[in-house]
Design a protein around this motif. Structure first.
Motif, PDB file in Angstrom:
ATOM      1  N   UNK A  51       0.942  -1.206   0.160  1.00 39.22           N
ATOM      2  CA  UNK A  51      -0.191  -0.087  -0.010  1.00 39.22           C
ATOM      3  C   UNK A  51       0.824   1.341   0.210  1.00 39.22           C
ATOM      4  N   UNK A  52       0.674   2.123  -1.165  1.00 39.73           N
ATOM      5  CA  UNK A  52       1.097   3.390  -1.072  1.00 39.73           C
ATOM      6  C   UNK A  52       0.897   4.421  -0.019  1.00 39.73           C
ATOM      7  N   UNK A  53       1.826   5.078   0.709  1.00 41.06           N
ATOM      8  CA  UNK A  53       1.270   5.866   1.862  1.00 41.06           C
ATOM      9  C   UNK A  53       1.812   7.124   1.570  1.00 41.06           C
ATOM     10  N   UNK A  54       1.596   8.421   2.127  1.00 40.21           N
ATOM     11  CA  UNK A  54       2.083   9.696   1.947  1.00 40.21           C
ATOM     12  C   UNK A  54       3.524   9.289   2.005  1.00 40.21           C
ATOM     13  N   UNK A  55       4.204   9.876   0.926  1.00 41.79           N
ATOM     14  CA  UNK A  55       5.688   9.473   0.907  1.00 41.79           C
ATOM     15  C   UNK A  55       6.835  10.000   1.785  1.00 41.79           C
ATOM     16  N   UNK A  56       6.259  11.140   2.887  1.00 43.42           N
ATOM     17  CA  UNK A  56       6.895  11.389   3.830  1.00 43.42           C
ATOM     18  C   UNK A  56       5.812  12.004   4.859  1.00 43.42           C
ATOM     19  N   UNK A  57       6.417  11.853   6.028  1.00 42.02           N
ATOM     20  CA  UNK A  57       5.712  12.607   7.212  1.00 42.02           C
ATOM     21  C   UNK A  57       6.098  14.012   7.431  1.00 42.02           C
TER      22      UNK A  57
END
Length: 259
Positions: A51-57
């Protein structure tokens, strides 16, 4: 962050539930110790099934208003000398493929396709040249906005509330470090229909100018996101629609709207 060693970075949730940041290559994610790090953190993981997540926090999610010449000209807005900006709460963060649920009685809710700057190193009071070196890369942003909430109280424009609902800060699918922002076009598809398209090089302030000026107001830190603002074409969205921000050279960022 160590700079621009690699071109494409992503963050995923693997099949076992582990969240991993790394470099994308040949359909695999090569884990790294942190965003921008050259230190390996394990063997490659297939993107298929992950699952792709936001690429950074980000520590800060900053959004600009009135940063495109065409929109300023159409609306009769003056050219700002300093970025006009707001902050989106981190609880608004969402990634590719997310479902964005609209709260009841929001009125008109708009998509806003934007180019996002990802900060790569801590900077404060930096020059334009130093700011350019502090930019790690670029990502896609959908700065979703409850327009009627924004202007509901004539005594106080509610920027934070209007742009801060859960899921209203969509970023991804990846961060590209090897891309020329001036060559990019930001598009938004609603279903199969193109609803917004504008060149990034129509910005009033360039990414390096934005970073330099913002760094005089606050210290910018690695993984901070700056959404560069939108141009003509932002439109209302409603439940049941799939809205996708597309920037060739970065990727496609879809979300589904629900109520």
């Amino acid at each position: 962050m160590a700079g621009r060693q690699q071109m494409e970075w992503a963050r995923i949730r693997a099949d076992n539930g582990t969240e991993v940041t790394g470099v994308v290559e040949d359909g695999m994610l090569h884990p790294r110790a942190a965003l921008g790090s050259a230190e390996s953190a394990g063997g490659p993981i297939p993107l298929a099934g992950a699952t792709l997540l936001p690429p950074c926090i980000p520590g800060k999610f900053i959004g600009l208003w009135n940063n495109f010449k065409a929109a300023a000209e159409r609306n009769g807005w003056d050219t700002p000398e300093h970025p006009l900006y707001f902050l989106k709460p981190l609880s608004s963060l969402a990634g590719p493929g997310a479902t964005v649920t609209l709260a009841p009685d929001l009125g008109r809710v708009l998509f806003e396709g934007e180019l996002g700057i990802v900060i790569g190193k801590t900077c404060s009071h930096v020059s334009v040249e130093e700011a350019a070196e502090a930019i790690f890369g670029y990502t896609c942003v959908n700065d979703i906005t409850a327009l009627d909430i924004l202007n509901a109280d004539p005594s106080f424009p509610q920027w934070t509330r209007a742009k801060g609902f859960d899921g209203f800060g969509v970023i991804g699918p990846v961060i590209q470090t090897d891309v020329n922002w001036e060559d990019l076009t930001v598009k938004v598809m609603v279903g199969e229909r193109e609803r917004q398209s504008y060149p990034a090089n129509d910005m009033i302030m360039s990414p390096a100018q934005i970073v330099s000026k913002l760094s005089a107001d606050m210290t910018l830190e690695p993984s901070d996101i700056i959404a560069c603002g939108t141009s003509i074409g932002a439109r209302p969205i409603k439940a049941g629609q799939e809205v996708t921000v597309v920037v060739d050279g970065i990727g496609a960022l879809p979300v589904t709207i629900a109520d």
